[in-house]
Design an enzyme around this catalytic site. Structure first.
Site: not given
Ligand code: RIB
Length: 305
Positions: A19, A222, A249, A279
């Site tokens: 996307n 975690g 992801d 991230a």
């Protein structure tokens, strides 16, 4: 489409969505019926399938991505990100709009995502490429479910291991779960599959449906994994959260990169926990994903587990 010689090369194939993400930062996420003003928006490559392929490649995985993109300009940044991250491009170009995701990110880094599937919805089971010679197949749930099942069956017949990230949450046919070796879910997705109950009971319940290994990501707590009879629990890697989009992801992609080079589950989970934390500290899905050198550096400094 891949040539016959390409098909034997990658250790990992990701079959899934791509996307273009339209991201707006907001003071808070809107409630139903509410309008919230944000200052601006940015676009970035995303989609759970492409994200996992990019995270895997950047973490050192040898990976190909199979998905469907339109022939519109929105496809170009997605292809560029795959290329620049070192992902083999097995994408199809189809007469439908490239998938788009509309993402709101709050000041605390939480998100809310609406996906317009477009080309992703055209990925039919008969288009799944041959998977001979592939070690690992990675799947999520942003393409048609019968295609996910066909890909899992093709991988099992070819002797590959199947990793399913059951996101976004939805009930799954028993036949699909029977094909899965490693299931990765967040808490909400786990409860969709297992019903209520305490966490370890939910993991045991889902493991009994097929996957040998079940991993649940727990955000700032975690992750917890059950593999055979063995439990592994890791704390989160410390991070100042900026944007959680694509963190799951990243976890999956980095995990599979480590597993596909032969690391044991406990070690692969450490890589994944560190990858998803890195991230979360940056904005966007693919733009935030770490490269192997960053992961190694963060791992060498982490005393948490
Ligand atoms: O998991 C994050 C992804 O979900 C975003 O990149 C968006 O495209 C949606 O698919």
């Amino acid at each position: 489409m891949p040539s016959a010689s390409d098909l034997s090369r990658p250790r990992v194939v990701v079959v899934g969505s791509a996307n273009l993400d339209f991201v707006t930062r907001l003071p808070h996420l809107p409630a139903p019926g509410e309008t919230v003003l944000g200052e601006a928006y940015s676009t970035a490559p995303g989609g759970k399938g492409a994200n996992q392929a990019v995270a895997c490649a950047r973490a050192g995985g040898q990976v190909a991505f199979f998905g469907a993109l339109g022939t519109d300009p929105f496809a170009e940044p997605l292809l560029a990100s795959l290329r620049e991250s070192g992902v083999q491009d097995w994408t199809l170009r189809v007469p439908a709009p490239t998938g788009a995701a509309f993402i709101s990110v709050s000041e605390t880094g939480e998100n809310c995502i609406v996906v317009a599937s477009g080309a992703n919805a055209t990925l039919r089971p008969e288009r799944v490429p041959p998977l001979a010679g592939v070690g690992w197949l990675v799947l999520q749930l942003e393409i048609p479910l019968d295609t996910v099942l066909a890909a899992a069956q093709a991988a099992k017949s070819a002797g590959a291991r199947v990793v399913l990230n059951a996101a976004p949450a939805r009930p799954l046919p028993a036949e699909l779960l029977r094909q899965v070796d490693v299931l990765v879910v967040n808490e909400g997705e786990l409860r969709t599959l297992a019903g209520g109950g305490e966490l370890r009971g939910c993991l045991r319940h889902v493991q009994a449906l097929g996957p040998q290994t079940v991993v649940v990501t727990l955000g700032e707590r975690g992750c917890l994994a059950l593999s055979g009879e063995t439990w592994t629990e890791l704390p989160a890697h410390p991070v100042q959260v900026r944007d959680t989009t694509g963190a799951g992801d990243t976890f999956v992609g980095v995990l599979v990169a480590a597993l596909s080079r032969g690391e044991a589950l406990a070690s692969a989970l450490r890589w994944a926990v560190v990858g998803s934390a890195l991230a979360c500290g940056r904005e966007g899905a693919q733009p935030a994903m770490p490269w192997r050198a960053e992961l190694e550096e963060a791992l060498s400094r982490w005393t948490g587990a």
